[in-house]
Design a protein around this motif. Sequence first.
Motif, PDB file in Angstrom:
ATOM      1  N   GLU A 264      30.182  18.482 -10.904  1.00  0.00           N
ATOM      2  CA  GLU A 264      30.157  17.998 -11.996  1.00  0.00           C
ATOM      3  C   GLU A 264      30.786  18.311 -12.916  1.00  0.00           C
ATOM      4  O   GLU A 264      30.603  18.202 -14.797  1.00  0.00           O
ATOM      5  N   LEU A 265      31.422  19.782 -12.693  1.00  0.00           N
ATOM      6  CA  LEU A 265      32.080  20.313 -14.286  1.00  0.00           C
ATOM      7  C   LEU A 265      33.773  19.876 -13.503  1.00  0.00           C
ATOM      8  O   LEU A 265      34.551  20.010 -14.745  1.00  0.00           O
ATOM      9  N   ILE A 268      36.273  19.535  -8.844  1.00  0.00           N
ATOM     10  CA  ILE A 268      37.043  19.650  -7.712  1.00  0.00           C
ATOM     11  C   ILE A 268      35.833  18.134  -7.609  1.00  0.00           C
ATOM     12  O   ILE A 268      35.353  17.953  -8.099  1.00  0.00           O
ATOM     13  N   LYS A 269      36.454  17.507  -6.291  1.00  0.00           N
ATOM     14  CA  LYS A 269      35.193  16.616  -5.848  1.00  0.00           C
ATOM     15  C   LYS A 269      33.936  16.793  -4.709  1.00  0.00           C
ATOM     16  O   LYS A 269      34.559  18.278  -4.231  1.00  0.00           O
ATOM     17  N   ASN A 270      32.875  16.323  -4.819  1.00  0.00           N
ATOM     18  CA  ASN A 270      31.875  17.078  -4.328  1.00  0.00           C
ATOM     19  C   ASN A 270      31.691  16.338  -3.087  1.00  0.00           C
ATOM     20  O   ASN A 270      31.089  15.486  -1.978  1.00  0.00           O
ATOM     21  N   ILE A 287      20.954  20.546 -11.190  1.00  0.00           N
ATOM     22  CA  ILE A 287      21.752  21.205 -11.646  1.00  0.00           C
ATOM     23  C   ILE A 287      22.947  20.172 -12.616  1.00  0.00           C
ATOM     24  O   ILE A 287      23.100  20.820 -14.017  1.00  0.00           O
ATOM     25  N   LYS A 288      22.952  19.480 -12.911  1.00  0.00           N
ATOM     26  CA  LYS A 288      22.719  18.366 -13.941  1.00  0.00           C
ATOM     27  C   LYS A 288      21.863  18.680 -14.698  1.00  0.00           C
ATOM     28  O   LYS A 288      22.743  18.769 -15.954  1.00  0.00           O
ATOM     29  N   ILE A 289      20.904  18.490 -15.004  1.00  0.00           N
ATOM     30  CA  ILE A 289      20.158  19.175 -16.432  1.00  0.00           C
ATOM     31  C   ILE A 289      20.632  21.152 -16.683  1.00  0.00           C
ATOM     32  O   ILE A 289      20.961  20.959 -17.300  1.00  0.00           O
TER      33      ILE A 289
END
Length: 299
Positions: A264-265, A268-270, A287-289
């Motif tokens: 999200e930052l 890297i890729k998830n 986590i986004k929130i």
Amino acid sequence: MSLKDTLRGTGVALVTPFTESKEVDFDALNNLIDFVLHGGVEYLVVLGTTGETPTLTKQEKVDILQFVYNKVQQTVPVVVGIGGNNTNEIIKDLEVLPIDKATAVLSASPYYNKPSQQGLFEHYQLFAEASPKPVILYNVPGRTGSNISAETTLRLAHASDNIQGIKEASGNMVQCMHILRNKPSEFLVTSGDDHLTLPLIAAGMDGVISVAANCYPKEFSQMVRSSLNNEYREARGFHYKLLECFDLLFAENNPAGVKAFLAELGVIKNHLRLPLTPLSDGVHQKIKIFIENFNQQKL
């Protein structure tokens, strides 16, 4: 300079980024190292359990270590994870893996076979005798199924000149305090629990090897430095700002939580390797929130 001085502060247990095809993503690893070093962490821990080492081949481990050494050019200490439940096998790893440029070896205690305290003592003593680098014990009973008692840690610390520290992740504050009270003066004691780092430093620990420092290196390492400088009012501000982050990191499994944060930052890729899978949608949304609201939070 003692290991206690060299590794004072924040070490980051680096994740291993993967591409969509599940190969090691060295471009992303490059980004991650830049991100955490610019954030102010004091040293890197490579091939720890947060790096998904059970799913890495020997050659991948060698390649990752060489990449990290070439990247940092000995500007910061590098600690290498070499642990497992086969004593003879991890002694062979000391010869197979390039550890000549490492500052120390971090060795997680044997998992699954649940050795006795005497078994743990003999395992580490033999490993330390074979290691050309100082050894840091790693006690994480929540992952290994057995606890290195304070008595065994202290016995090892006093018996072997090459066992020079411990990453303590038992979550047992009383056990940690017994180690801190009775350890040799130059024996490194570092936290393995992001949640407990502030109170553990207050009790006398020298810092932390952190998961959270992957995704919030600036704030986390500043919390640690403030704690080490007895500036606890400032340290508490960072601690409570990050507290929900700690919860989310370990809500399902590690490193799925921190990889979701880093994705999200934009670092890297998830992607993870089985048997680990990405977080559930519900936790990922939290986590986004958290990230969206993080900069609005006051210390």
